[in-house]
Design an enzyme around this catalytic site. Structure first.
Site, short mmCIF file in Angstrom:
data_model
loop_
_atom_site.label_atom_id
_atom_site.label_comp_id
_atom_site.label_asym_id
_atom_site.label_seq_id
_atom_site.Cartn_x
_atom_site.Cartn_y
_atom_site.Cartn_z
CD GLU A 188 -2.27 -2.04 0.65
OE1 GLU A 188 -1.36 -2.76 1.12
OE2 GLU A 188 -3.14 -2.47 -0.11
CG ASN A 266 -2.30 -5.37 -2.70
OD1 ASN A 266 -1.97 -5.89 -1.63
ND2 ASN A 266 -2.14 -4.08 -2.92
CG ASP A 311 -6.21 -4.54 -1.43
OD1 ASP A 311 -5.10 -5.10 -1.44
OD2 ASP A 311 -6.78 -4.17 -0.38
#
Ligand code: HEC
Length: 727
Positions: A188, A266, A311
């Site tokens: 992220e 992801n 994701d």
């Protein structure tokens, strides 16, 4: 003590000898040798002293307070009467498994600044035990080997490639032959995924496998397996933000094939067209990669989510077992990643045997069993050309919470979540290195979508409301269930509803005919594994997410679970959770037949009206407050949800003393040891004054509202939307 480890070696050949001829069939009995119980991690035990007929007599044997109010996700390991487990930030513990006496604890010196890039709490998912050592990864990415008898470090190796990036580590290490393997987290932020393998004895790095390529302008790739992967990326990809693929959880060693199976993460940023503008599969995102344990070279891969846009990590736990598929007995891996399918693959070569959808989905319309590729449906799921509602949601149809595989019934038992996201691009946001949740896509969960819609700007609201999937949202916005599933058909044999999308505790199945599962409502429950019928529930007063496990020592069978709320969305404490009512006292809870009641942590006092904030400093304008709000959401909101009962402080309720110390806390790290980062490298004194002005303004408003509620006799607890991940 040779015989001590000798006994363990019989049970876990792979962990001791690196024996390539070992099998994954040795199911857990008295000992529970990996966080998943056995080498295949089936979260199943052959113990049956506690069973359908007597589980109603289950009570507390012992408990241990770990002195934290943050998430606990590990499943303990028990070997010959000693329990080893891990806690926040990579702390490790050894207990006498019969009495709970603490034998040792290890509290690593962790650089707590790493919390700024740990999306989902300072959790750790467990230890590996082999050759007289306990292996644990620290939150800041050090692989540590401890002496199993004393807890003293034997070696400590840096598992992070580039410390200027947002890497962290939360998974359980995996012993694979002569090495211990650990992955990184941080997709992220600005992180490129990899697993590192260290020599069990010396801690020397033996090999490293990157899950995604690097910028080809930097020269050849780190290892040859990345050259074919590179062809699936745009040469002009956002290499500066890493690409993602971080393998933060599932790593399974298959001693029969000598392969290490790794579930990769992801893509970062989420939207493939922002990450790799010309598209492509973006190997090895959202995949299982099978690596030679000796060399780290790729033997096979299976990409579950080509060109991940949503994701969809493939880091969810894997189970290695054996089953009859279409008449043929095969060694298989069972895997249900976030993307909504439950896969059965031959673990020797990655051949796809089954891919059954467990939930409503519209990013793909089935899997082509010939090519193994999902049939992608960009017309319903590409949100870069307008808002879309995509099922399943980013928390996944399944997440890290372990499922169990019951070899007697052939059922896969775990929580499954049927929920979607409304996704849209946030204009004006660009992924930047090392920023909080580094995405220019905003995600709204369908659990709350109908409540959120009226608050959105009309064009966005109308575009979402016009999506055909609103029909699904109206029918059933979200549901989470414990399910017993036939992995060959995907059919659910039985199911039990859970409390909400945050409630998805790990599972344990036993030969006693039982399934154990905790809930964030604070109960440990035992179900009949044949029917799902509730047989026993125990109120522990503490939210449970981690998977229970079981072991036997001195002739007595015990069931143990780690209890505390946390993980993804940790600052949002749902009102139905035990953490909302009784706080979050992180504990190990251990049960046996004829045990006692669990001492409940005292109920929290009723919510008090927010105290009066100090006066604004001279010169504060509405612009200052606006600027402070922007800075707050860009830097602080990851951890401060500013909701009552949050496990991080609700900054709308700061005391006079906290206001006075605001700059010391925020700029100079007064509370750093407790996980509150220091910001003097990123924020100026003026920035922090603006954030403070915003919070003073907010506190004054909240106080006024709450005084009014109090006057009218209304409760102060606002129902509040759960998580609104509009990063
Ligand atoms: C990575 C998570 C994280 C981030 C990001 C974060 N905080 Fe914190 N903050 C914490 C934790 C945890 C505590 C509680 C520390 C303790 O228990 O001593 C805390 C405590 C505080 C406190 C003390 C509150 C009180 O009532 O005691 C203040 C003030 C604060 N944070 C402000 C901020 C501001 C302003 C930002 C953004 C610039 C920020 N925090 C970003 C985790 C975070």
């Amino acid at each position: 003590m040779k015989s001590f480890w000798g006994a363990f070696c019989l049970l876990a050949l792979a962990a001791c000898s690196g024996g390539q001829d070992a099998k994954v069939d040795g199911l857990a009995a008295d000992n529970w040798v990996t966080p998943g119980g056995d080498v295949g991690k089936s979260h199943y035990s052959t113990l049956a002293d506690i069973n359908r007929d007597n589980v109603n007599k289950l009570g507390l044997a012992w408990s241990a307070d770990l002195g934290t109010n943050r998430g606990l996700e590990a499943t303990p390991v028990v070997i010959d009467g000693v329990m080893y487990t891990s806690g926040v930030a990579g702390r490790a513990y050894a207990f006498d498994a019969a009495t709970g006496r603490e034998i040792w604890r290890y509290e690593p010196q962790v650089d707590m600044q790493v919390n700024r890039t740990a999306c989902c709490d300072m959790v750790n998912r467990g230890v590996a035990v082999a050759r007289g050592k306990v292996y644990v990864a620290t939150l800041d990415g050090w692989m540590v080997a401890l002496d199993a008898k004393t807890g003293k470090p034997v070696w400590r190796s840096d598992a992070v490639v580039d410390r200027s990036r947002g890497d962290n580590s939360t998974g359980a290490p995996e012993v694979a032959g002569d090495v211990v393997v650990i992955g990184n987290a941080g997709a992220e932020y600005d992180v490129r995924g990899y697993v590192s393998a260290f020599d069990l004895e010396t801690g020397k790095l033996v090999w490293r496998f990157f899950t995604v390529p690097r910028d080809p302008k930097l020269g050849p790739q780190d290892h040859p397996d990345l050259e074919p992967a590179l062809k699936t990326w745009d040469p002009d990809s956002r290499w500066d933000v890493g690409g993602g693929g971080t393998p933060w959880d599932a790593i399974n060693y298959d001693p029969e094939s000598g392969l290490v199976l790794v579930g990769t993460g992801n893509g970062g940023p989420y939207a493939v067209s922002r990450r790799s503008p010309k598209g492509g599969d973006n190997l090895y995102l959202g995949s299982i990669v099978a690596l030679d344990a000796k060399t780290g070279r790729l033997k096979w891969h299976y990409q579950e989510t080509p060109g991940d846009n949503w994701d969809y990590t493939s880091t969810q736990p894997m189970i290695l077992t054996r089953m009859k598929v279409d008449g043929e007995e095969r060694p298989v891996v069972l895997h249900a990643p976030k993307n909504g399918f439950l896969y059965v693959l031959d673990r020797r070569d990655g051949k796809l045997l089954r891919a059954n959808a467990l939930v409503r989905m519209n990013w793909a319309n089935g899997v082509d069993m010939k090519t193994g590729r999902p049939n992608l449906t960009p017309e319903s799921s590409d949100y870069t050309n307008g808002p879309k509602i995509v099922f399943p949601a980013s928390p996944g149809a399944r997440n890290w919470h372990p499922a169990a595989y019951d070899p007697e019934t052939g059922l896969y038992i775990g929580t499954v979540q049927d929920m979607g996201n409304a996704i849209y691009m946030t204009p004006g946001r660009k992924p930047l290195a090392r920023r909080m949740l580094n995405n220019d896509a905003a995600l709204l969960f369908t659990s709350d979508l109908e409540a959120i819609l009226p608050t959105l700007p009309p064009p966005l609201r109308d575009a979402i409301a016009a999506r055909p999937e609103m029909k699904w949202v109206k029918e059933n916005p979200a549901s989470t269930e414990l399910r017993a599933i036939d992995p060959l058909t995907g059919k659910t044999r039985w199911s039990r509803p859970m409390g909400g999308w945050q409630d998805r505790g790990g599972a344990l199945a036993t030969a006693g005919g039982l399934v154990f599962q905790g809930s964030i409502d604070g109960h440990l429950r035992a179900f009949d594994k044949a029917s799902g019928k509730l047989l026993k529930e125990i109120d522990t007063g503490t939210a449970i997410l981690a998977a229970p496990m079981t072991y036997k020592v001195g002739g007595t069978q015990y069931v143990a679970v780690m209890a505390a709320w946390g993980g993804g969305g940790f600052p949002y404490v749902p009102p139905y959770s035990a953490a909302y009512r009784r706080g979050n006292k992180g504990r190990v809870l251990v049960f046996r037949l004829d045990g006692g009641p669990v001492p409940l942590p005292p109920a929290l006092p009723p919510l008090a009206v927010a105290p009066a904030p100090p006066r604004q400093a001279p010169g504060v304008t509405p612009q200052t407050i606006m600027q402070g709000m922007t800075l707050f959401f860009g830097n602080c909101a990851l951890c401060h949800s500013n909701q009552p009962r949050s496990i991080t402080p609700d900054l709308r309720r700061m005391s006079e003393g906290t206001h006075a110390a605001f700059k010391e806390i925020v700029l100079r790290g007064l509370l750093l040891p407790n996980g509150m980062p220091r910001w003097d490298d990123r924020l100026s004194e003026k920035d922090v004054d603006a954030i403070h002005a915003y919070l003073i303004d907010l506190q004054a408003k909240v106080r006024a509202e709450e005084l009014e509620k109090q006057k009218r006799g209304l409760p102060l607890d606002a129902p509040g939307l759960t998580i609104l991940s509009n990063y």
